[in-house]
Design a protein around this motif. Structure first.
Motif, PDB file in Angstrom:
ATOM      1  N   GLU A  62       0.818  -1.206   0.000  1.00 43.60           N
ATOM      2  CA  GLU A  62       0.000   0.000   0.000  1.00 43.60           C
ATOM      3  C   GLU A  62       0.856   1.262   0.000  1.00 43.60           C
ATOM      4  OE1 GLU A  62      -3.258  -0.395  -0.312  1.00 43.60           O
ATOM      5  OE2 GLU A  62      -2.840  -2.551  -0.304  1.00 43.60           O
ATOM      6  N   GLY A  63       2.177   1.092   0.003  1.00 43.32           N
ATOM      7  CA  GLY A  63       3.063   2.251   0.026  1.00 43.32           C
ATOM      8  C   GLY A  63       3.355   2.773   1.416  1.00 43.32           C
ATOM      9  N   VAL A  64       2.928   2.032   2.439  1.00 41.85           N
ATOM     10  CA  VAL A  64       3.167   2.426   3.829  1.00 41.85           C
ATOM     11  C   VAL A  64       4.540   1.915   4.266  1.00 41.85           C
ATOM     12  CG1 VAL A  64       2.365   2.230   6.222  1.00 41.85           C
ATOM     13  CG2 VAL A  64       0.707   2.376   4.338  1.00 41.85           C
ATOM     14  N   ALA A  65       5.289   2.773   4.912  1.00 35.35           N
ATOM     15  CA  ALA A  65       6.625   2.386   5.352  1.00 35.35           C
ATOM     16  C   ALA A  65       6.568   1.126   6.214  1.00 35.35           C
ATOM     17  CB  ALA A  65       7.272   3.531   6.137  1.00 35.35           C
ATOM     18  N   MET A  66       7.450   0.177   5.922  1.00 36.41           N
ATOM     19  CA  MET A  66       7.485  -1.092   6.645  1.00 36.41           C
ATOM     20  C   MET A  66       8.117  -0.892   8.027  1.00 36.41           C
ATOM     21  SD  MET A  66       6.801  -4.332   6.625  1.00 36.41           S
ATOM     22  CE  MET A  66       6.543  -4.728   4.887  1.00 36.41           C
ATOM     23  N   ALA A  67       7.489  -1.467   9.040  1.00 38.44           N
ATOM     24  CA  ALA A  67       8.062  -1.421  10.383  1.00 38.44           C
ATOM     25  C   ALA A  67       9.469  -1.997  10.355  1.00 38.44           C
ATOM     26  CB  ALA A  67       7.181  -2.206  11.355  1.00 38.44           C
ATOM     27  N   ALA A  68      10.415  -1.257  10.924  1.00 40.67           N
ATOM     28  CA  ALA A  68      11.813  -1.692  10.919  1.00 40.67           C
ATOM     29  C   ALA A  68      11.990  -3.007  11.655  1.00 40.67           C
ATOM     30  CB  ALA A  68      12.691  -0.605  11.540  1.00 40.67           C
ATOM     31  N   SER A  69      11.138  -3.259  12.642  1.00 41.46           N
ATOM     32  CA  SER A  69      11.237  -4.502  13.403  1.00 41.46           C
ATOM     33  C   SER A  69      10.983  -5.717  12.516  1.00 41.46           C
ATOM     34  CB  SER A  69      10.233  -4.480  14.560  1.00 41.46           C
ATOM     35  OG  SER A  69       8.951  -4.083  14.108  1.00 41.46           O
ATOM     36  N   ILE A  70      10.038  -5.596  11.584  1.00 42.72           N
ATOM     37  CA  ILE A  70       9.754  -6.710  10.669  1.00 42.72           C
ATOM     38  C   ILE A  70      10.938  -6.930   9.727  1.00 42.72           C
ATOM     39  CG2 ILE A  70       8.249  -7.515   8.816  1.00 42.72           C
ATOM     40  CD1 ILE A  70       5.965  -5.937  10.133  1.00 42.72           C
ATOM     41  N   ALA A  71      11.483  -5.836   9.197  1.00 44.72           N
ATOM     42  CA  ALA A  71      12.624  -5.942   8.284  1.00 44.72           C
ATOM     43  C   ALA A  71      13.815  -6.582   8.980  1.00 44.72           C
ATOM     44  CB  ALA A  71      12.992  -4.551   7.752  1.00 44.72           C
ATOM     45  N   ASP A  72      14.131  -6.106  10.188  1.00 47.81           N
ATOM     46  CA  ASP A  72      15.301  -6.624  10.902  1.00 47.81           C
ATOM     47  C   ASP A  72      15.128  -8.090  11.281  1.00 47.81           C
ATOM     48  OD1 ASP A  72      16.525  -4.188  10.703  1.00 47.81           O
ATOM     49  OD2 ASP A  72      16.202  -3.597  12.787  1.00 47.81           O
ATOM     50  N   LEU A  73      13.942  -8.435  11.768  1.00 54.11           N
ATOM     51  CA  LEU A  73      13.667  -9.816  12.165  1.00 54.11           C
ATOM     52  C   LEU A  73      13.864 -10.763  10.995  1.00 54.11           C
ATOM     53  CD1 LEU A  73      12.486 -12.021  14.040  1.00 54.11           C
ATOM     54  CD2 LEU A  73      10.201 -11.232  13.358  1.00 54.11           C
ATOM     55  N   CYS A  74      13.268 -10.414   9.868  1.00 51.89           N
ATOM     56  CA  CYS A  74      13.359 -11.311   8.709  1.00 51.89           C
ATOM     57  C   CYS A  74      14.772 -11.400   8.153  1.00 51.89           C
ATOM     58  CB  CYS A  74      12.390 -10.840   7.623  1.00 51.89           C
ATOM     59  SG  CYS A  74      10.650 -11.092   8.020  1.00 51.89           S
ATOM     60  N   LEU A  75      15.420 -10.269   7.958  1.00 50.17           N
ATOM     61  CA  LEU A  75      16.728 -10.279   7.299  1.00 50.17           C
ATOM     62  C   LEU A  75      17.781 -10.984   8.147  1.00 50.17           C
ATOM     63  CD1 LEU A  75      16.871  -6.726   5.659  1.00 50.17           C
ATOM     64  CD2 LEU A  75      16.252  -8.914   4.611  1.00 50.17           C
ATOM     65  N   TYR A  76      17.786 -10.725   9.460  1.00 56.66           N
ATOM     66  CA  TYR A  76      18.806 -11.368  10.290  1.00 56.66           C
ATOM     67  C   TYR A  76      18.562 -12.868  10.423  1.00 56.66           C
ATOM     68  CZ  TYR A  76      21.717 -12.838  14.139  1.00 56.66           C
ATOM     69  OH  TYR A  76      22.623 -13.525  14.902  1.00 56.66           O
ATOM     70  N   VAL A  77      17.347 -13.235  10.785  1.00 55.56           N
ATOM     71  CA  VAL A  77      17.080 -14.655  11.042  1.00 55.56           C
ATOM     72  C   VAL A  77      17.183 -15.480   9.759  1.00 55.56           C
ATOM     73  CG1 VAL A  77      15.360 -16.334  11.810  1.00 55.56           C
ATOM     74  CG2 VAL A  77      15.669 -14.193  13.076  1.00 55.56           C
ATOM     75  N   VAL A  78      16.557 -15.016   8.697  1.00 55.17           N
ATOM     76  CA  VAL A  78      16.555 -15.807   7.459  1.00 55.17           C
ATOM     77  C   VAL A  78      17.963 -15.979   6.904  1.00 55.17           C
ATOM     78  CG1 VAL A  78      15.762 -15.868   5.065  1.00 55.17           C
ATOM     79  CG2 VAL A  78      14.185 -15.187   6.886  1.00 55.17           C
ATOM     80  N   ASN A  79      18.770 -14.946   6.971  1.00 59.10           N
ATOM     81  CA  ASN A  79      20.113 -15.020   6.391  1.00 59.10           C
ATOM     82  C   ASN A  79      21.114 -15.789   7.247  1.00 59.10           C
ATOM     83  OD1 ASN A  79      19.998 -13.663   3.824  1.00 59.10           O
ATOM     84  ND2 ASN A  79      19.630 -11.760   4.952  1.00 59.10           N
ATOM     85  N   ASN A  80      20.759 -16.065   8.507  1.00 60.28           N
ATOM     86  CA  ASN A  80      21.773 -16.642   9.387  1.00 60.28           C
ATOM     87  C   ASN A  80      21.334 -17.882  10.168  1.00 60.28           C
ATOM     88  OD1 ASN A  80      23.946 -14.534   9.074  1.00 60.28           O
ATOM     89  ND2 ASN A  80      22.273 -13.234   9.811  1.00 60.28           N
ATOM     90  N   TYR A  81      20.050 -18.230  10.138  1.00 63.12           N
ATOM     91  CA  TYR A  81      19.594 -19.294  11.044  1.00 63.12           C
ATOM     92  C   TYR A  81      20.242 -20.636  10.727  1.00 63.12           C
ATOM     93  CZ  TYR A  81      16.236 -21.400   7.712  1.00 63.12           C
ATOM     94  OH  TYR A  81      15.651 -22.042   6.656  1.00 63.12           O
ATOM     95  N   ARG A  82      20.425 -20.960   9.462  1.00 61.20           N
ATOM     96  CA  ARG A  82      21.020 -22.262   9.124  1.00 61.20           C
ATOM     97  C   ARG A  82      22.458 -22.351   9.624  1.00 61.20           C
ATOM     98  NH1 ARG A  82      18.338 -21.435   4.091  1.00 61.20           N
ATOM     99  NH2 ARG A  82      16.572 -22.861   3.788  1.00 61.20           N
TER     100      ARG A  82
END
Length: 628
Positions: free
Chosen positions: A214-234
């Motif tokens: 919708e063009g609404v700025a994404m909550a930084a908490s969602i961005a940080d959670l996804c990028l850190y965990v997904v890129n490093n969990y394995r």
């Protein structure tokens, strides 16, 4: 570029393909629907704040017979430990010292920037909280550089290993001279010693690079959670490490419950068992201290412990009591962890962690920050290190299982406090049960007599303006001291981050808007003990302190900033302290001026923010340079 539920600005998806991977994009898309929930809770947060200001009301405890809002958990059950929490994983059992700081540097090459991660993982700290929030600069695409450096370090990429070997030699040269022994004996082995932890940005902040469909700025908490965990969990799991986060700025159990839903949703998306991701909570908000057990209960299997930070918490108390003309903090130096409301706050946290859940699991109390850095004159360093050591001993006596340090050089100076005890932690140590009386509530806002001085005001203003300047240059963690102490090596620089800059301005706002009276006389200004802090005096002090910064050496205030970001930092500080209503977040005014060095543009952005908040009760948090 649009990806179903999210939009990534400019060409960042191509520039950071290693971070915005297909898997990471899929996770962001899957969690994007939480963006509305975050924004709704932040609207509720501001409404609570505005209602308190308008109605002159204090924060109170929940009714024990009520349900925690947004959950099916009864308040009394949470307080009684009738919930399923988490056992503490093996690599969090001993966290005597956790270092803090970002994994990247502003305007630096990869090889230079990733040195931050090398210093951290070779420091000998039991854990390192790599910061995505208060200490991480947000200029340009620095938040993505931080994610890239973490991914390279955790995977032991050859680029990182080459830098780590060089950094180990530098660290040993320092430690042999200062400590008398090499602190890194085998750098390859040392890299496996420290538990990797990441602090996400709080729910109140927006990501600068992502918007939802919708063009609404994404909550930084969602961005940080996804990028850190997904890129490093394995890689973390392959190496036998836990996936650990710090969650900041949570004010209520309802906000914690939303975090729990996001954590659980990401685990389900990745095929991980619920509770795989472990979280510490930074108790940085007064309101959260009234709901500690409720927060533990809603975070459930994810929760492992609390941290008692000083600076953010002082600011939250100041903010919650902005309506009360009688609530006036003293000089910031007086508000230590043993002062009035801080002492009571710490006591509630240690009681909360050692209340067992239904399986008998208690949690960890990680002590607060040591901001000193051992750089200065021999006498200055000696005095400051004794103070740091004594502070650590106090926290250990009170029941903390460890503490934070703001610089790698402090790790081996403070760690012996816990080494001497010989215990991995103090989990389960007996303390009186939490109570929820009016006396308890009063204790959380307890003021005690302490100095309010001109020297204190100068220090507050000088460091706050310097911090705003450092922030604008991408250094959200900066070694600073008041201008009057420049050149005096007996006075050490302290590591300042977003929270320390904010509380300094909060206290000045209190003093001038509530008519604080000075406890001491001052010859230079002609102020006498008992005189009221006036707006005219504040104008004079700002002018004088700003003049000192303009005249400072490049070492203390970069010459290039004196005609670019420093004037904007002054403008923001002035607006904050003179504004009739207390602005909810200092960081908002800083964020809307990132990557901007034009004072006139800054004035327009600040004016727009003030008008929007005053007329609509809405904060402006999105990146003004994001063009759809």
């Amino acid at each position: 570029m649009k990806n179903n539920a999210i939009i990534i600005r400019d060409n960042l998806q191509e520039e950071y393909q290693d971070i915005y991977t297909v898997e990471a994009i899929d996770a962001l898309n899957a969690l994007a629907h939480f963006n509305k929930s975050v924004k709704d809770l932040m609207t509720e947060r501001i409404k609570r704040r505005n209602d308190r200001q308008k109605n002159k009301t204090r924060i109170t405890f929940y009714d024990p017979e009520s349900m925690i809002p947004g959950t099916d958990i009864k308040v009394q059950d949470a307080r009684d430990g009738k919930f399923e929490g988490s056992a503490i994983p093996h690599d969090l059992q001993r966290q005597w010292i956790q270092g803090t700081g970002p994994a990247s540097k502003p305007n630096a090459s990869l090889e230079s920037s990733i040195r931050n991660a090398a210093y951290a993982l070779l420091s000998g700290a039991d854990g390192w909280m790599f910061d995505g929030e208060d200490a991480l600069g947000q200029i340009a695409s620095m938040s993505l550089d931080n994610q890239r450096n973490l991914k390279l370090a955790i995977s032991k990429d050859p680029v990182f290993l080459k830098v780590a070997e060089q950094v180990a030699g530098e660290m040993n040269r320092w430690s042999e001279g200062f400590l008398g022994y090499p602190m890194v004996k085998d750098w390859k082995t040392q890299l496996d010693f420290t538990t990797k932890i990441f602090r996400c940005r709080g729910l109140h902040l927006d990501d600068r690079h992502i918007r939802d469909a919708e063009g609404v700025a994404m909550a930084a908490s969602i961005a940080d959670l996804c990028l850190y965990v997904v890129n490093n969990y394995r890689q973390l799991q392959i190496s036998g490490s836990s996936i650990v986060l710090y969650l900041p700025k949570i004010q209520t159990a309802t906000e914690a419950a939303l975090w729990n839903k996001m954590l659980t949703a990401l685990e389900a998306h990745l095929g991980l068992e619920t509770g795989t991701i472990k979280v510490y909570l930074l108790v940085e908000q007064l309101e959260a201290t009234y709901q500690l057990m409720e927060i533990r209960a809603v975070l459930g299997k994810h929760f492992v412990g609390y941290n008692t930070g000083r600076w953010d918490y002082i600011n939250s108390v100041s903010d919650a009591m902005a309506w009360d003309k009688t609530f006036i903090n003293p000089n910031i130096e007086s508000v230590t962890m043993t002062y009035g409301y801080m002492r009571n706050y710490e006591d509630r946290v240690r009681r909360a962690v050692n209340t067992p859940d239904i399986n008998g699991n208690c949690a960890i109390w990680q002590g607060g920050m040591e901001p000193n850095i051992p750089v200065g004159s021999p006498d200055g360093v000696s005095a400051s290190m004794k103070k740091a050591f004594a502070g650590a001993e106090r926290e250990q006596r009170e029941g903390a299982s460890g503490k934070w340090v703001a610089h790698w050089k402090m790790v081996n100076i403070v760690r012996p406090v816990w080494e001497k005890s010989g215990e991995a932690n103090q989990v389960g140590r007996k303390f009186p049960a939490l109570t929820y009386t009016q006396q308890d509530a009063d204790g959380l806002i307890l003021l005690e007599p302490a100095p309010i001085t001109i020297r204190g005001a100068r220090n507050l203003l000088s460091v706050a303006i310097q911090y705003g300047n450092a922030f604008a240059q991408g250094m959200q963690a900066a070694a600073l001291k008041a201008a009057d102490d420049f050149g005096n090596d007996d006075i050490l620089y302290l590591m300042e981050d977003m929270a320390t800059g904010e509380i300094r301005l909060s206290i000045v706002w209190e003093w001038v808007h509530k008519g604080a009276r000075f406890t001491d006389s001052d010859v230079e200004t002609g102020v006498n003990a008992g005189d009221v802090f006036s707006f005219d005096l504040l104008k004079r002090l700002i002018e004088e302190e700003y003049s000192k910064l303009l005249k400072a050496d490049n070492k203390d205030v970069y010459d290039a900033s004196k005609t670019t970001t420093l004037p904007i930092a002054r403008e923001i500080a002035e607006i904050y302290v003179f504004n009739e209503f207390k602005i909810p977040w200092f960081i908002d005014l800083l964020n809307i001026n990132l990557n901007n060095s034009d004072l006139n543009v800054a004035k327009k952005r600040i004016s727009n923010y003030i008008e929007t908040f005053q007329n609509e009760g809405k904060r402006i948090t999105e990146n003004p340079d994001f063009v759809l």
